[in-house]
Design a protein around this motif. Structure first.
Motif, PDB file in Angstrom:
ATOM      1  N   LYS A 109       0.834  -1.202   0.000  1.00  0.00           N
ATOM      2  CA  LYS A 109       0.000   0.000   0.000  1.00  0.00           C
ATOM      3  C   LYS A 109       0.869   1.253   0.000  1.00  0.00           C
ATOM      4  O   LYS A 109       1.785   1.391   0.800  1.00  0.00           O
ATOM      5  N   TRP A 110       0.565   2.176  -0.886  1.00  0.00           N
ATOM      6  CA  TRP A 110       1.362   3.393  -0.995  1.00  0.00           C
ATOM      7  C   TRP A 110       0.915   4.404   0.061  1.00  0.00           C
ATOM      8  O   TRP A 110      -0.266   4.515   0.394  1.00  0.00           O
ATOM      9  N   ASN A 111       1.875   5.152   0.603  1.00  0.00           N
ATOM     10  CA  ASN A 111       1.557   6.240   1.528  1.00  0.00           C
ATOM     11  C   ASN A 111       2.536   7.376   1.296  1.00  0.00           C
ATOM     12  O   ASN A 111       3.511   7.243   0.536  1.00  0.00           O
ATOM     13  N   LYS A 112       2.304   8.502   1.941  1.00  0.00           N
ATOM     14  CA  LYS A 112       3.104   9.697   1.687  1.00  0.00           C
ATOM     15  C   LYS A 112       4.549   9.580   2.159  1.00  0.00           C
ATOM     16  O   LYS A 112       5.397  10.382   1.774  1.00  0.00           O
ATOM     17  N   PHE A 113       4.839   8.571   2.996  1.00  0.00           N
ATOM     18  CA  PHE A 113       6.209   8.370   3.439  1.00  0.00           C
ATOM     19  C   PHE A 113       6.982   7.445   2.494  1.00  0.00           C
ATOM     20  O   PHE A 113       8.144   7.142   2.752  1.00  0.00           O
ATOM     21  N   GLY A 114       6.322   7.015   1.421  1.00  0.00           N
ATOM     22  CA  GLY A 114       6.973   6.110   0.472  1.00  0.00           C
ATOM     23  C   GLY A 114       8.263   6.654  -0.114  1.00  0.00           C
ATOM     24  O   GLY A 114       9.280   5.958  -0.121  1.00  0.00           O
ATOM     25  N   PRO A 115       8.275   7.900  -0.630  1.00  0.00           N
ATOM     26  CA  PRO A 115       9.528   8.436  -1.181  1.00  0.00           C
ATOM     27  C   PRO A 115      10.650   8.539  -0.146  1.00  0.00           C
ATOM     28  O   PRO A 115      11.818   8.392  -0.493  1.00  0.00           O
ATOM     29  N   ILE A 116      10.311   8.768   1.120  1.00  0.00           N
ATOM     30  CA  ILE A 116      11.341   8.836   2.165  1.00  0.00           C
ATOM     31  C   ILE A 116      11.980   7.466   2.356  1.00  0.00           C
ATOM     32  O   ILE A 116      13.209   7.333   2.443  1.00  0.00           O
ATOM     33  N   ALA A 117      11.144   6.424   2.407  1.00  0.00           N
ATOM     34  CA  ALA A 117      11.661   5.069   2.534  1.00  0.00           C
ATOM     35  C   ALA A 117      12.473   4.677   1.299  1.00  0.00           C
ATOM     36  O   ALA A 117      13.506   4.008   1.413  1.00  0.00           O
ATOM     37  N   ALA A 118      12.013   5.115   0.123  1.00  0.00           N
ATOM     38  CA  ALA A 118      12.742   4.812  -1.107  1.00  0.00           C
ATOM     39  C   ALA A 118      14.104   5.499  -1.110  1.00  0.00           C
ATOM     40  O   ALA A 118      15.114   4.910  -1.513  1.00  0.00           O
ATOM     41  N   LEU A 119      14.146   6.751  -0.662  1.00  0.00           N
ATOM     42  CA  LEU A 119      15.411   7.470  -0.586  1.00  0.00           C
ATOM     43  C   LEU A 119      16.350   6.823   0.424  1.00  0.00           C
ATOM     44  O   LEU A 119      17.559   6.712   0.191  1.00  0.00           O
ATOM     45  N   TRP A 120      15.792   6.371   1.539  1.00  0.00           N
ATOM     46  CA  TRP A 120      16.594   5.672   2.557  1.00  0.00           C
ATOM     47  C   TRP A 120      17.200   4.393   1.966  1.00  0.00           C
ATOM     48  O   TRP A 120      18.371   4.096   2.187  1.00  0.00           O
ATOM     49  N   SER A 121      16.396   3.664   1.207  1.00  0.00           N
ATOM     50  CA  SER A 121      16.884   2.441   0.582  1.00  0.00           C
ATOM     51  C   SER A 121      18.001   2.735  -0.406  1.00  0.00           C
ATOM     52  O   SER A 121      19.006   2.021  -0.462  1.00  0.00           O
ATOM     53  N   LEU A 122      17.846   3.804  -1.178  1.00  0.00           N
ATOM     54  CA  LEU A 122      18.868   4.174  -2.162  1.00  0.00           C
ATOM     55  C   LEU A 122      20.165   4.600  -1.478  1.00  0.00           C
ATOM     56  O   LEU A 122      21.258   4.176  -1.882  1.00  0.00           O
ATOM     57  N   LEU A 123      20.059   5.414  -0.443  1.00  0.00           N
ATOM     58  CA  LEU A 123      21.258   5.899   0.254  1.00  0.00           C
ATOM     59  C   LEU A 123      21.983   4.749   0.961  1.00  0.00           C
ATOM     60  O   LEU A 123      23.219   4.665   0.900  1.00  0.00           O
ATOM     61  N   SER A 124      21.233   3.876   1.627  1.00  0.00           N
ATOM     62  CA  SER A 124      21.872   2.757   2.319  1.00  0.00           C
ATOM     63  C   SER A 124      22.510   1.799   1.317  1.00  0.00           C
ATOM     64  O   SER A 124      23.612   1.281   1.552  1.00  0.00           O
ATOM     65  N   GLY A 125      21.831   1.557   0.190  1.00  0.00           N
ATOM     66  CA  GLY A 125      22.409   0.697  -0.842  1.00  0.00           C
ATOM     67  C   GLY A 125      23.683   1.280  -1.423  1.00  0.00           C
ATOM     68  O   GLY A 125      24.659   0.566  -1.665  1.00  0.00           O
ATOM     69  N   THR A 126      23.689   2.599  -1.645  1.00  0.00           N
ATOM     70  CA  THR A 126      24.885   3.266  -2.158  1.00  0.00           C
ATOM     71  C   THR A 126      26.029   3.173  -1.157  1.00  0.00           C
ATOM     72  O   THR A 126      27.191   2.955  -1.528  1.00  0.00           O
TER      73      THR A 126
END
Length: 222
Positions: free
Chosen positions: A9-26
């Motif tokens: 389910k999508w919510n407004k915090f989705g982009p924050i979690a996505a950015l967190w995933s990208l930064l941690s992966g990097t």
């Protein structure tokens, strides 16, 4: 793990979690690339949280509610990556009928950013896992431990030694005052255990990726 907890389910915090995933992966990708081969570098640079991020992103990108078949999950993945997310396109149509075109456009851009961040994070995480697996085996190639022996040694006086930085080993330069016996083949149980665990995690990840099953990746790698 909490911010990446998988839910379709999508919510407004989705982009924050996505950015967190990208930064941690990097961050993990950088650590895996620059890690200096050493005694416990496999353990300290093994990114076990990457499969959790990969599983979460697959769940988001495939809208995994458990009601899609194999082909549908892959089809949904490509639709989302190409900007044809069925959820926000349907939402835009619905909101347009209520004369809220500006709001729906801004929402679509917001959700599109979420999809792009997750797609990029998925690629970076997979790259980090793959490079990590390659470096695990290349790290092991630096040592010829299979043909080495481990012996009980006795030192009769102070000896001259040097330190090898790459292998974190102490090299004895003068063996005249050293006696050794009871030699047995050295079996690097800990190193091989870490390699086996990492390889197993990667294979589970690969199976989950082919099947596009994010919850499977989360369950097995947790």
């Amino acid at each position: 793990m909490l911010i990446l907890y998988p839910t379709p389910k999508w919510n407004k915090f989705g982009p924050i979690a996505a950015l967190w995933s990208l930064l941690s992966g990097t961050l993990f990708l950088c650590r895996v690339i620059v890690a200096t081969p050493g005694r416990m570098s496999i353990a300290s640079n093994m990114p076990f949280s990457l499969p959790l991020g990969i599983g979460s992103n697959i769940i988001k990108l495939t809208l995994e509610y458990g009601d899609k078949g194999f082909i549908q999950r892959w089809k949904t993945l490509f639709q989302v990556i190409l900007g044809k997310n069925p959820e926000y396109m349907h939402s835009t149509m619905s909101e347009y009928t209520h004369s809220t075109m500006n709001i729906s456009n801004s929402l679509r851009k917001y959700r599109r950013a979420d999809d792009l961040l997750r797609s990029l994070a998925l690629f970076v995480d997979l790259l980090a896992m793959t490079i990590g697996l390659i470096r695990v085996y290349r790290w092991w190639d630096l040592f010829d431990v299979i043909g080495d022996d481990m012996c009980f040694t006795t030192f009769t006086k102070n000896i001259d030694t040097s330190y090898e930085r790459i292998t974190c080993g102490i090299i004895i330069t003068d063996w005249s005052s050293v006696t050794y016996n009871i030699c047995v083949p050295f079996e690097p149980a800990v190193g091989w255990f870490l390699i086996i665990v990492y390889t197993a995690a990667f294979l589970v990840l690969l199976v989950g990726l082919i099947a596009m099953r994010g919850y499977f990746i989360w369950g097995m790698n947790s």
